[in-house]
Design a protein around this motif. Structure first.
Motif, PDB file in Angstrom:
ATOM      1  N   ASN A   1       0.929  -1.399   0.434  1.00 19.03           N
ATOM      2  CA  ASN A   1       0.479   0.014   0.071  1.00 19.03           C
ATOM      3  C   ASN A   1       0.448   1.604  -0.064  1.00 19.03           C
ATOM      4  OD1 ASN A   1      -2.478  -1.740  -0.549  1.00 19.03           O
ATOM      5  ND2 ASN A   1      -2.701  -1.526   2.211  1.00 19.03           N
ATOM      6  N   LYS A   2       1.973   1.219   0.890  1.00 22.00           N
ATOM      7  CA  LYS A   2       2.927   2.578   0.701  1.00 22.00           C
ATOM      8  C   LYS A   2       3.259   2.820  -0.558  1.00 22.00           C
ATOM      9  CE  LYS A   2       7.135   2.242   2.107  1.00 22.00           C
ATOM     10  NZ  LYS A   2       8.426   2.174   2.798  1.00 22.00           N
ATOM     11  N   TYR A   3       3.967   2.198  -1.124  1.00 22.05           N
ATOM     12  CA  TYR A   3       4.751   2.088  -2.740  1.00 22.05           C
ATOM     13  C   TYR A   3       3.049   2.577  -3.746  1.00 22.05           C
ATOM     14  CZ  TYR A   3       9.054   0.703  -0.881  1.00 22.05           C
ATOM     15  OH  TYR A   3       9.784   0.495  -0.537  1.00 22.05           O
ATOM     16  N   VAL A   4       1.718   1.787  -3.189  1.00 25.18           N
ATOM     17  CA  VAL A   4       0.459   2.615  -4.413  1.00 25.18           C
ATOM     18  C   VAL A   4       0.810   3.555  -3.664  1.00 25.18           C
ATOM     19  CG1 VAL A   4      -1.688   1.860  -4.346  1.00 25.18           C
ATOM     20  CG2 VAL A   4      -0.644  -0.408  -4.443  1.00 25.18           C
ATOM     21  N   GLY A   5       0.532   3.929  -2.701  1.00 18.10           N
ATOM     22  CA  GLY A   5       0.130   5.859  -2.488  1.00 18.10           C
ATOM     23  C   GLY A   5       1.316   6.509  -3.001  1.00 18.10           C
ATOM     24  N   ILE A   6       2.978   6.648  -3.583  1.00 18.18           N
ATOM     25  CA  ILE A   6       3.800   6.991  -3.819  1.00 18.18           C
ATOM     26  C   ILE A   6       3.615   7.118  -5.245  1.00 18.18           C
ATOM     27  CG2 ILE A   6       6.439   7.208  -4.123  1.00 18.18           C
ATOM     28  CD1 ILE A   6       6.688   5.901  -1.264  1.00 18.18           C
ATOM     29  N   GLY A   7       3.079   6.122  -6.493  1.00 21.26           N
ATOM     30  CA  GLY A   7       3.334   6.083  -6.992  1.00 21.26           C
ATOM     31  C   GLY A   7       1.974   6.537  -7.579  1.00 21.26           C
ATOM     32  N   ALA A   8       0.455   6.627  -6.831  1.00 27.02           N
ATOM     33  CA  ALA A   8      -0.434   7.239  -7.429  1.00 27.02           C
ATOM     34  C   ALA A   8       0.093   9.216  -6.989  1.00 27.02           C
ATOM     35  CB  ALA A   8      -1.643   6.719  -6.338  1.00 27.02           C
ATOM     36  N   THR A   9       0.249   9.093  -6.172  1.00 24.16           N
ATOM     37  CA  THR A   9       1.230  10.731  -6.139  1.00 24.16           C
ATOM     38  C   THR A   9       1.852  10.663  -7.380  1.00 24.16           C
ATOM     39  OG1 THR A   9       0.632  10.370  -3.570  1.00 24.16           O
ATOM     40  CG2 THR A   9       2.525  12.222  -4.721  1.00 24.16           C
ATOM     41  N   ILE A  10       2.046  10.513  -7.196  1.00 22.72           N
ATOM     42  CA  ILE A  10       3.533  10.613  -9.141  1.00 22.72           C
ATOM     43  C   ILE A  10       2.551  10.613  -9.991  1.00 22.72           C
ATOM     44  CG2 ILE A  10       5.499   9.965 -10.506  1.00 22.72           C
ATOM     45  CD1 ILE A  10       6.447   8.325  -7.496  1.00 22.72           C
ATOM     46  N   PHE A  11       1.584   9.982 -10.643  1.00 20.13           N
ATOM     47  CA  PHE A  11       1.171   9.608 -11.096  1.00 20.13           C
ATOM     48  C   PHE A  11      -0.368  10.686 -11.228  1.00 20.13           C
ATOM     49  CE2 PHE A  11      -2.916   8.867 -13.392  1.00 20.13           C
ATOM     50  CZ  PHE A  11      -2.738   8.570 -14.781  1.00 20.13           C
ATOM     51  N   PHE A  12      -0.721  11.167 -10.636  1.00 21.62           N
ATOM     52  CA  PHE A  12      -2.000  12.435 -10.610  1.00 21.62           C
ATOM     53  C   PHE A  12      -0.572  13.928 -10.815  1.00 21.62           C
ATOM     54  CE2 PHE A  12      -4.836   9.237  -8.860  1.00 21.62           C
ATOM     55  CZ  PHE A  12      -5.767   9.573  -9.497  1.00 21.62           C
ATOM     56  N   THR A  13       0.587  13.519  -9.922  1.00 16.50           N
ATOM     57  CA  THR A  13       1.606  14.965 -10.259  1.00 16.50           C
ATOM     58  C   THR A  13       1.339  15.319 -11.872  1.00 16.50           C
ATOM     59  OG1 THR A  13       2.292  14.701  -8.249  1.00 16.50           O
ATOM     60  CG2 THR A  13       3.777  16.226  -9.841  1.00 16.50           C
ATOM     61  N   GLY A  14       1.759  13.714 -12.313  1.00 19.22           N
ATOM     62  CA  GLY A  14       2.175  14.268 -14.202  1.00 19.22           C
ATOM     63  C   GLY A  14       1.153  14.588 -14.623  1.00 19.22           C
ATOM     64  N   LEU A  15      -0.272  14.261 -13.834  1.00 20.92           N
ATOM     65  CA  LEU A  15      -1.246  14.061 -14.617  1.00 20.92           C
ATOM     66  C   LEU A  15      -1.892  16.283 -14.155  1.00 20.92           C
ATOM     67  CD1 LEU A  15      -4.472  13.019 -15.893  1.00 20.92           C
ATOM     68  CD2 LEU A  15      -5.281  12.633 -13.788  1.00 20.92           C
ATOM     69  N   PHE A  16      -1.383  17.048 -13.819  1.00 21.12           N
ATOM     70  CA  PHE A  16      -2.414  18.259 -13.154  1.00 21.12           C
ATOM     71  C   PHE A  16      -0.668  18.999 -13.977  1.00 21.12           C
ATOM     72  CE2 PHE A  16      -3.919  16.935  -9.369  1.00 21.12           C
ATOM     73  CZ  PHE A  16      -5.117  17.154  -8.968  1.00 21.12           C
ATOM     74  N   ALA A  17       0.235  18.445 -13.852  1.00 22.26           N
ATOM     75  CA  ALA A  17       1.587  19.270 -15.194  1.00 22.26           C
ATOM     76  C   ALA A  17       0.791  18.651 -16.656  1.00 22.26           C
ATOM     77  CB  ALA A  17       3.100  18.210 -14.838  1.00 22.26           C
ATOM     78  N   ALA A  18       0.252  17.896 -16.839  1.00 18.83           N
ATOM     79  CA  ALA A  18      -0.373  17.961 -18.193  1.00 18.83           C
ATOM     80  C   ALA A  18      -1.360  18.429 -19.025  1.00 18.83           C
ATOM     81  CB  ALA A  18      -0.478  16.163 -18.742  1.00 18.83           C
ATOM     82  N   LEU A  19      -2.356  18.813 -17.462  1.00 15.42           N
ATOM     83  CA  LEU A  19      -3.531  19.334 -17.918  1.00 15.42           C
ATOM     84  C   LEU A  19      -2.935  21.257 -17.831  1.00 15.42           C
ATOM     85  CD1 LEU A  19      -6.481  18.014 -15.451  1.00 15.42           C
ATOM     86  CD2 LEU A  19      -6.208  18.182 -17.729  1.00 15.42           C
TER      87      LEU A  19
END
Length: 364
Positions: free
Chosen positions: A27-45
């Motif tokens: 779960n810890k690394y799922v949380g870290i990966g999700a944070t990285i993914f959504f950061t990239g998503l916000f950057a794309a927008l």
């Protein structure tokens, strides 16, 4: 859910086969990966929205914005993924902090860059009103500058027109007073300046003649003023002053709609301050908190990795890397030994051939 978990593991940059052995760390690394993914998503927008204003009005502005937003988001995603995965949890806490410091500074910069276009969207209505005010003030200042330059260039002509108008106004006031005196002279009203004799006598005729001369001169003044004003009007047309008009209604809305990124960014900065130069506390802190939110969101994966304790995955990964390095060193030594053996064999054969040639030469 298994595919989603593996995807977020991949986003966090971990070795999935090793992590799969330790369910407590999943779960810890799922949380870290999700944070990285959504950061990239916000950057794309954010990047796509910013470039949309850069190419606003172009035929393929939406396509350009989508392509750039995708590339920008992937670049930020890859950078965040590298930043988090490169932190060595097997080092000391101070060494980890030193190792993460440049990455934190980079994350702060990325957060600021991501936040700005999104702030422009959040405060879109306020920015539009500010742009209307800014455009009108800028156009008024431009027109004032043109007028001052015109007045400086044609100062002599303007002074001459002002003098003629002053003389005309004075003469009109004198004529008005003289007409009243002529009327009083005709009706026989006795004053210091009238004879008191009723009828159109010599004094009345004299006053009438003076009035006629003054009226002729007044007509001459009006003609000269008209000529001077016509000349100045032509010069204004030539200098472009008559083409300058304040934007109103639809034209002002059109200018606001096509405003570029730089103008909108400047308008957002102007929202922080009141017209008198004092700071607008409400807008200032609202804009600042949005930026700080994205900065914190961008730094969050690094902070989570730094604050997390050294777990079983980190220990296993470190041991595996040590084994790989040791094995790589052995393989390199073995390759060197093989190369050296082949070299020594070739040298020995070469010496034997030389000895054989010398023996043959001596025999002959």
């Amino acid at each position: 859910m298994n595919k989603v978990t593996q995807f977020f593991w991949w986003c966090s940059g971990i070795h999935q086969a090793t992590l799969a052995k330790y369910p407590a760390e999943h779960n810890k690394y799922v949380g870290i990966g999700a944070t990285i993914f959504f950061t990239g998503l916000f950057a794309a927008l954010s990047g796509g929205y910013a470039l949309y204003f850069v190419f606003s009005g172009a035929a393929f502005s939406v396509v350009y914005a989508l392509l750039f937003g995708l590339l920008w988001g992937l670049a930020i995603f890859n950078m965040d993924r590298y930043i988090v995965s490169s932190i060595n949890k097997n080092a000391s806490g101070f060494r980890q902090f030193l190792q993460a410091t440049p990455r934190i500074l980079l994350a702060v910069l990325i957060g600021i860059v991501i936040a700005r276009p999104l702030e422009l969207k959040v405060f879109d209505k306020e920015i539009r009103e500010q742009l209307r005010t800014t455009y009108l003030d800028r156009q008024r200042a431009h027109i004032d500058t043109l007028n001052k330059a015109f007045e400086s260039k044609y100062a002599v002509e303007l002074v001459k027109v002002a003098e003629l108008k002053t003389e005309r106004d004075s003469l009109e006031a004198t004529l008005k007073s003289d007409r009243i005196k002529l009327k009083m002279e005709t009706f026989g009203e006795k004053t210091v300046e009238t004879s008191g004799i009723v009828g159109y006598g010599p004094y009345a005729k004299q006053r009438q003649a003076e009035l006629d001369k003054q009226e002729q001169y007044l007509d001459t003044l009006r003609t000269r003023i008209g000529q001077q004003e016509s000349y100045l009007q032509q010069r204004k047309q030539f200098e472009g002053l008559l083409d300058q008009q304040l934007l109103t209604g639809t034209s002002l809305d059109s200018a606001v709609n096509v405003a570029g990124f730089a103008d909108r960014n400047a308008a957002l900065g102007d929202l922080k301050y009141n017209p008198d130069g004092t700071r607008n506390e409400s807008n200032y802190w609202s804009i600042a908190f949005i930026m700080l939110l994205f900065v914190f969101f961008e730094c969050l994966p690094v902070f989570v990795k730094l604050m997390s304790a050294r777990d079983a995955y980190d220990i296993t990964l470190h041991d595996q890397q040590t084994v790989d390095i040791h094995r790589s060193g052995k393989d390199r030594d073995a390759e060197i030994a093989i190369v050296d053996g082949v070299y020594d064999t070739k040298v020995q054969r070469g010496l034997e051939k030389q000895k054989a040639r010398l023996w043959e030469d001596q025999t002959l």
